[in-house]
Design a protein around this motif. Structure first.
Motif, PDB file in Angstrom:
ATOM      1  N   VAL A  18       0.860  -1.181   0.000  1.00  0.00           N
ATOM      2  CA  VAL A  18       0.000   0.000   0.000  1.00  0.00           C
ATOM      3  C   VAL A  18       0.899   1.235   0.000  1.00  0.00           C
ATOM      4  O   VAL A  18       2.087   1.148   0.325  1.00  0.00           O
ATOM      5  CB  VAL A  18      -0.928   0.034   1.237  1.00  0.00           C
ATOM      6  N   PRO A  19       0.375   2.387  -0.378  1.00  0.00           N
ATOM      7  CA  PRO A  19       1.175   3.613  -0.279  1.00  0.00           C
ATOM      8  C   PRO A  19       1.659   3.823   1.156  1.00  0.00           C
ATOM      9  O   PRO A  19       0.929   3.538   2.121  1.00  0.00           O
ATOM     10  CB  PRO A  19       0.194   4.706  -0.709  1.00  0.00           C
ATOM     11  N   MET A  20       2.873   4.310   1.315  1.00  0.00           N
ATOM     12  CA  MET A  20       3.456   4.473   2.647  1.00  0.00           C
ATOM     13  C   MET A  20       2.592   5.353   3.547  1.00  0.00           C
ATOM     14  O   MET A  20       2.550   5.149   4.766  1.00  0.00           O
ATOM     15  CB  MET A  20       4.863   5.051   2.551  1.00  0.00           C
ATOM     16  N   GLU A  21       1.880   6.311   2.966  1.00  0.00           N
ATOM     17  CA  GLU A  21       1.061   7.189   3.809  1.00  0.00           C
ATOM     18  C   GLU A  21      -0.139   6.468   4.418  1.00  0.00           C
ATOM     19  O   GLU A  21      -0.840   7.024   5.269  1.00  0.00           O
ATOM     20  CB  GLU A  21       0.589   8.408   3.018  1.00  0.00           C
ATOM     21  N   HIS A  22      -0.386   5.215   3.999  1.00  0.00           N
ATOM     22  CA  HIS A  22      -1.527   4.465   4.519  1.00  0.00           C
ATOM     23  C   HIS A  22      -1.118   3.305   5.434  1.00  0.00           C
ATOM     24  O   HIS A  22      -1.992   2.578   5.912  1.00  0.00           O
ATOM     25  CB  HIS A  22      -2.365   3.906   3.362  1.00  0.00           C
ATOM     26  N   VAL A  23       0.167   3.127   5.683  1.00  0.00           N
ATOM     27  CA  VAL A  23       0.603   1.955   6.454  1.00  0.00           C
ATOM     28  C   VAL A  23       0.077   1.954   7.882  1.00  0.00           C
ATOM     29  O   VAL A  23      -0.052   0.885   8.497  1.00  0.00           O
ATOM     30  CB  VAL A  23       2.152   1.827   6.473  1.00  0.00           C
ATOM     31  N   ASP A  24      -0.253   3.138   8.410  1.00  0.00           N
ATOM     32  CA  ASP A  24      -0.722   3.200   9.791  1.00  0.00           C
ATOM     33  C   ASP A  24      -2.139   2.669   9.959  1.00  0.00           C
ATOM     34  O   ASP A  24      -2.685   2.649  11.059  1.00  0.00           O
ATOM     35  CB  ASP A  24      -0.627   4.625  10.335  1.00  0.00           C
ATOM     36  N   ARG A  25      -2.744   2.177   8.867  1.00  0.00           N
ATOM     37  CA  ARG A  25      -4.085   1.593   8.935  1.00  0.00           C
ATOM     38  C   ARG A  25      -4.051   0.068   9.045  1.00  0.00           C
ATOM     39  O   ARG A  25      -5.090  -0.563   9.234  1.00  0.00           O
ATOM     40  CB  ARG A  25      -4.885   1.953   7.682  1.00  0.00           C
ATOM     41  N   TYR A  26      -2.862  -0.540   8.901  1.00  0.00           N
ATOM     42  CA  TYR A  26      -2.771  -1.988   8.713  1.00  0.00           C
ATOM     43  C   TYR A  26      -1.716  -2.624   9.620  1.00  0.00           C
ATOM     44  O   TYR A  26      -0.885  -1.953  10.209  1.00  0.00           O
ATOM     45  CB  TYR A  26      -2.398  -2.302   7.254  1.00  0.00           C
ATOM     46  N   GLY A  27      -1.754  -3.968   9.655  1.00  0.00           N
ATOM     47  CA  GLY A  27      -0.635  -4.728  10.174  1.00  0.00           C
ATOM     48  C   GLY A  27       0.424  -4.813   9.087  1.00  0.00           C
ATOM     49  O   GLY A  27       0.106  -5.085   7.924  1.00  0.00           O
ATOM     50  N   VAL A  28       1.674  -4.562   9.439  1.00  0.00           N
ATOM     51  CA  VAL A  28       2.776  -4.483   8.472  1.00  0.00           C
ATOM     52  C   VAL A  28       3.830  -5.528   8.823  1.00  0.00           C
ATOM     53  O   VAL A  28       4.128  -5.757   9.997  1.00  0.00           O
ATOM     54  CB  VAL A  28       3.406  -3.073   8.468  1.00  0.00           C
ATOM     55  N   VAL A  29       4.390  -6.192   7.801  1.00  0.00           N
ATOM     56  CA  VAL A  29       5.417  -7.196   8.038  1.00  0.00           C
ATOM     57  C   VAL A  29       6.807  -6.604   7.840  1.00  0.00           C
ATOM     58  O   VAL A  29       7.019  -5.726   7.005  1.00  0.00           O
ATOM     59  CB  VAL A  29       5.246  -8.433   7.131  1.00  0.00           C
ATOM     60  N   ASP A  30       7.728  -7.117   8.618  1.00  0.00           N
ATOM     61  CA  ASP A  30       9.146  -6.744   8.527  1.00  0.00           C
ATOM     62  C   ASP A  30       9.908  -7.958   8.030  1.00  0.00           C
ATOM     63  O   ASP A  30       9.988  -8.978   8.713  1.00  0.00           O
ATOM     64  CB  ASP A  30       9.638  -6.315   9.913  1.00  0.00           C
ATOM     65  N   CYS A  31      10.429  -7.862   6.809  1.00  0.00           N
ATOM     66  CA  CYS A  31      11.205  -8.960   6.228  1.00  0.00           C
ATOM     67  C   CYS A  31      12.695  -8.620   6.207  1.00  0.00           C
ATOM     68  O   CYS A  31      13.428  -9.043   5.303  1.00  0.00           O
ATOM     69  CB  CYS A  31      10.711  -9.271   4.817  1.00  0.00           C
ATOM     70  N   SER A  32      13.128  -7.855   7.184  1.00  0.00           N
ATOM     71  CA  SER A  32      14.544  -7.475   7.326  1.00  0.00           C
ATOM     72  C   SER A  32      15.072  -6.780   6.072  1.00  0.00           C
ATOM     73  O   SER A  32      16.227  -6.964   5.689  1.00  0.00           O
ATOM     74  CB  SER A  32      15.401  -8.704   7.656  1.00  0.00           C
ATOM     75  N   GLY A  33      14.232  -5.998   5.432  1.00  0.00           N
ATOM     76  CA  GLY A  33      14.656  -5.244   4.263  1.00  0.00           C
ATOM     77  C   GLY A  33      14.702  -6.018   2.970  1.00  0.00           C
ATOM     78  O   GLY A  33      15.069  -5.460   1.927  1.00  0.00           O
ATOM     79  N   ALA A  34      14.335  -7.294   2.993  1.00  0.00           N
ATOM     80  CA  ALA A  34      14.372  -8.108   1.773  1.00  0.00           C
ATOM     81  C   ALA A  34      13.337  -7.618   0.770  1.00  0.00           C
ATOM     82  O   ALA A  34      12.242  -7.199   1.138  1.00  0.00           O
ATOM     83  CB  ALA A  34      14.120  -9.575   2.109  1.00  0.00           C
ATOM     84  N   THR A  35      13.682  -7.677  -0.503  1.00  0.00           N
ATOM     85  CA  THR A  35      12.732  -7.367  -1.565  1.00  0.00           C
ATOM     86  C   THR A  35      11.903  -8.610  -1.850  1.00  0.00           C
ATOM     87  O   THR A  35      12.444  -9.668  -2.178  1.00  0.00           O
ATOM     88  CB  THR A  35      13.455  -6.927  -2.844  1.00  0.00           C
ATOM     89  N   MET A  85       6.248  -8.486  12.975  1.00  0.00           N
ATOM     90  CA  MET A  85       5.024  -7.864  12.488  1.00  0.00           C
ATOM     91  C   MET A  85       4.681  -6.696  13.394  1.00  0.00           C
ATOM     92  O   MET A  85       4.829  -6.788  14.625  1.00  0.00           O
ATOM     93  CB  MET A  85       3.871  -8.865  12.470  1.00  0.00           C
ATOM     94  N   VAL A  86       4.250  -5.606  12.793  1.00  0.00           N
ATOM     95  CA  VAL A  86       3.944  -4.394  13.545  1.00  0.00           C
ATOM     96  C   VAL A  86       2.519  -3.974  13.209  1.00  0.00           C
ATOM     97  O   VAL A  86       2.152  -3.877  12.034  1.00  0.00           O
ATOM     98  CB  VAL A  86       4.913  -3.249  13.189  1.00  0.00           C
ATOM     99  N   GLU A  87       1.714  -3.736  14.232  1.00  0.00           N
ATOM    100  CA  GLU A  87       0.324  -3.356  14.018  1.00  0.00           C
ATOM    101  C   GLU A  87       0.182  -1.844  13.915  1.00  0.00           C
ATOM    102  O   GLU A  87       0.546  -1.109  14.838  1.00  0.00           O
ATOM    103  CB  GLU A  87      -0.554  -3.882  15.163  1.00  0.00           C
ATOM    104  N   LYS A  88      -0.255  -1.366  12.775  1.00  0.00           N
ATOM    105  CA  LYS A  88      -0.538   0.055  12.521  1.00  0.00           C
ATOM    106  C   LYS A  88       0.603   0.977  12.942  1.00  0.00           C
ATOM    107  O   LYS A  88       0.428   1.877  13.780  1.00  0.00           O
ATOM    108  CB  LYS A  88      -1.847   0.450  13.216  1.00  0.00           C
ATOM    109  N   PRO A  89       1.792   0.796  12.359  1.00  0.00           N
ATOM    110  CA  PRO A  89       2.923   1.630  12.756  1.00  0.00           C
ATOM    111  C   PRO A  89       2.826   3.038  12.166  1.00  0.00           C
ATOM    112  O   PRO A  89       2.238   3.232  11.094  1.00  0.00           O
ATOM    113  CB  PRO A  89       4.113   0.881  12.148  1.00  0.00           C
ATOM    114  N   PRO A  90       3.394   4.039  12.825  1.00  0.00           N
ATOM    115  CA  PRO A  90       3.509   5.357  12.202  1.00  0.00           C
ATOM    116  C   PRO A  90       4.318   5.243  10.911  1.00  0.00           C
ATOM    117  O   PRO A  90       5.208   4.387  10.797  1.00  0.00           O
ATOM    118  CB  PRO A  90       4.261   6.187  13.256  1.00  0.00           C
TER     119      PRO A  90
END
Length: 296
Positions: free
Chosen positions: A167-184, A196-201
């Motif tokens: 999603v666009p970065m400005e909308h990430v605070d609406r969702y749960g976001v995964v951290d894949c250690s920077g992997a593409t 996993m981070v829930e609704k991060p800034p």
């Protein structure tokens, strides 16, 4: 030994408050997108991915969902008498042979994690899928659905999979976001999840890959859910159990290729009807002509 996933949990006990008043007397899962209720699309998606045992986690007032997938002998007999073979087939062939639907009750609204846990006696010690019933994954034009490809990723790695969508970065605070250690993570591929981070800034989000309501989870998650304490909103959160699992095992983020439509809110529901209406062979031509007449 390589195993597959044949069981799925679909939680349908929600109140549908985001689509009121439509969902006051009609379960939100039974609201139609073109000519089928939302829940039918989700169950068809599961079946196409090899799921044969479906567990609906339900509550009082939702019996119409179970009725929809049952036989309706009077209707079928009348359609057959009138020679309406195409319509008859669309009603009779909803559930293919070899697929079962079981319903269990969630007596209290204690969160998604609790809903999933209600299915534990049926799931047993099997790895299982979870599909949220108000999220439609449109894979029109793809050779395989995203859930089919995610099942293949699970079969190859034998690691749990969480479907994600950018999603666009400005909308990430609406969702749960995964951290894949920077992997593409390219569409159609998977990568190990670090956290996993829930609704991060926005400035703290580890990626723009958001969880979108499709999971393949190890059986161990059920054991963890039994000890998961209430989290956000005072509810037992599935995300909290997955975060705890990461301390002992591996989960992967599977980057979908299609497009998600959230039918649990009014805008997403309308969008889904437009897209699926334009893709339906019966409605596409006339609907497209109508849209062209609109002065928007």
């Amino acid at each position: 030994m390589t195993t597959s996933v044949t069981k799925a949990v679909i939680p349908v006990a929600g109140l549908g408050t985001r689509v009121l008043p439509a969902s006051k007397a009609i379960p939100k899962e039974m609201m139609p997108v073109v000519d089928k209720p939302v829940i039918q699309y989700v169950i068809e998606e599961a079946i196409a991915a090899g799921i044969t045992d479906i567990v609906l986690v339900t509550r009082s007032g939702k019996s119409s969902i179970e009725d929809h997938f049952d036989c309706h002998y009077e209707l079928e007999a009348e359609l057959e008498r009138k020679g309406k073979e195409a319509i008859l087939a669309s009603v009779r062939d909803i559930m293919p042979a070899g697929v079962s639907i079981t319903a269990v009750r969630q007596n209290k609204a204690l969160g998604l994690g609790h809903a999933v846990l209600c299915a534990a006696p049926i799931i047993g010690d099997s790895d299982f899928a979870v599909l949220l019933p108000d999220m439609l994954i449109n894979c029109h034009g793809q050779e395989k659905t995203d859930l089919q490809t995610m099942v293949e990723s699970y079969q190859k790695s034998q690691h749990g999979q969480i479907m994600v969508e950018p999603v666009p970065m400005e909308h990430v605070d609406r969702y749960g976001v995964v951290d894949c250690s920077g992997a593409t993570v390219l569409p159609g591929q998977a990568a190990d999840i670090a956290q996993m981070v829930e609704k991060p800034p926005r400035d703290e989000a580890p990626s723009n890959l958001t969880i979108n309501g499709r999971y393949i989870l190890p059986a161990r998650i059920m054991e963890i859910l039994k000890d998961t304490k209430p989290g956000a909103g005072g509810e037992i959160q599935l995300t909290d159990a997955m975060v705890d699992f990461l301390k002992e095992g591996t989960l992967q983020a599977f980057h979908m290729q299609g497009k998600t439509y959230d039918c649990g809110n009014k805008a997403g529901y309308l969008q889904a009807n437009v897209i699926y209406g334009l893709q339906n062979s019966e409605t596409a031509e006339s609907f497209k002509a109508f849209i062209k007449t609109l002065a928007l």
